[in-house]
Design an enzyme around this catalytic site. Structure first.
Site, PDB file in Angstrom:
ATOM      1  N   HIS A   1      25.557  23.281  15.240  1.00 38.57           N
ATOM      2  CA  HIS A   1      26.447  23.362  16.398  1.00 38.57           C
ATOM      3  C   HIS A   1      27.064  24.744  16.483  1.00 38.57           C
ATOM      4  CE1 HIS A   1      30.616  22.864  18.179  1.00 38.57           C
ATOM      5  NE2 HIS A   1      29.806  22.565  19.181  1.00 38.57           N
ATOM      6  N   SER A   2      27.032  25.349  17.666  1.00 40.42           N
ATOM      7  CA  SER A   2      27.710  26.611  17.926  1.00 40.42           C
ATOM      8  C   SER A   2      27.303  27.661  16.891  1.00 40.42           C
ATOM      9  CB  SER A   2      29.224  26.374  17.961  1.00 40.42           C
ATOM     10  OG  SER A   2      29.904  27.421  18.595  1.00 40.42           O
ATOM     11  N   PHE A   3      28.248  28.184  16.100  1.00 37.83           N
ATOM     12  CA  PHE A   3      27.936  29.197  15.097  1.00 37.83           C
ATOM     13  C   PHE A   3      26.950  28.667  14.058  1.00 37.83           C
ATOM     14  CE2 PHE A   3      28.793  32.334  11.777  1.00 37.83           C
ATOM     15  CZ  PHE A   3      28.997  33.496  12.504  1.00 37.83           C
TER      16      PHE A   3
END
Length: 243
Positions: free
Chosen positions: A79-81
């Site tokens: 997720h994301s980073f």
């Protein structure tokens, strides 16, 4: 459950393995195995925050869990980073992975840093915030609303747990030789309601690449908080498909 899947769920910036609790409970109740590692310097490992943490550290964190638990056929979700870490793991141990899921994820090309792919005004603002809050050590957490978490109770839950994120991980290059995903089955999941504008350039890049699956999810950036049921359902669907 003979057809149960194995999931390793990797959190994004400022978060920790805690953010997956709702999704993990759903998946485990269905008979799947779920691991939610926390990267060095974040969450319950916030006491390890230092300027020596790099993207390679995060890759090793996740790869270490897969190796220590002797996992195989893993559905690896970033997720994301966390999308950066799973790209590194895909190169380090592709034989252990079944499907890569980039959940509203940040992506960097080989040898480039996360800051290289973000809008200049975002980079400048984050460097300034790090300098003001910690002398350049870390980025202070934004409010939960920045991640599309709008329910007051959910927002309070998230904000209690967010921790500063090591700035050095945004400045270090992604330790892969390429290509992103290493030829493994991979899907980008775009959280659309509301959309996380910081990732617009990344999503444009993914759309131009061959071999990527694409799915939309009508919720905010922190889908594991705001829409754990639909997200869990989608992850199982993707996990059962290698394409």
């Amino acid at each position: 459950m003979p057809d149960g899947l194995t999931f390793v769920l990797v959190h994004g910036a400022w978060h920790g393995g805690w953010c997956w609790v709702r999704v993990a409970e759903i998946l485990r109740a269905q008979g799947h195995r779920v691991f939610t590692p926390t990267c060095t310097g974040l969450g319950e490992r916030a006491h390890l925050l230092s300027k020596q943490i790099t993207l390679d550290t995060f890759v090793r964190d996740v790869a270490g869990v897969i190796a220590a638990e002797e996992l195989g056929d893993v559905v690896l979700v970033g997720h994301s980073f966390g999308g950066l870490a799973i790209s590194g793991v895909a190169e380090a141990m592709p034989e252990r992975l079944r499907h890569l899921v980039y959940l509203d994820a940040l992506i960097a090309e080989p040898g480039r840093s996360p800051f290289d792919g973000l809008p200049p005004e975002v980079v400048a603002a984050r460097r300034h915030a790090a300098a003001e809050s910690s002398g350049g050590l870390s980025l202070p957490p934004p409010p939960a609303a920045a991640f599309g978490v709008l329910d007051p109770a959910d927002a309070a839950w998230v904000e209690r747990r967010l921790t500063p994120h090591p700035l050095s991980t945004y400045e270090s290059p992604l330790p892969i030789r390429g290509p992103v995903g290493n030829g493994l089955p991979r899907t980008y999941v775009d959280c659309t309601a509301p959309s996380y504008a910081t990732l617009d350039g990344v999503k444009d890049w993914v759309r131009r690449q061959p071999g990527w699956g694409w799915r939309d999810l009508a919720t905010g950036h922190d889908a594991m908080v705001s829409a754990p049921g639909p997200l869990a359902e989608l992850l199982v669907e993707l996990g059962k498909s290698r394409a």
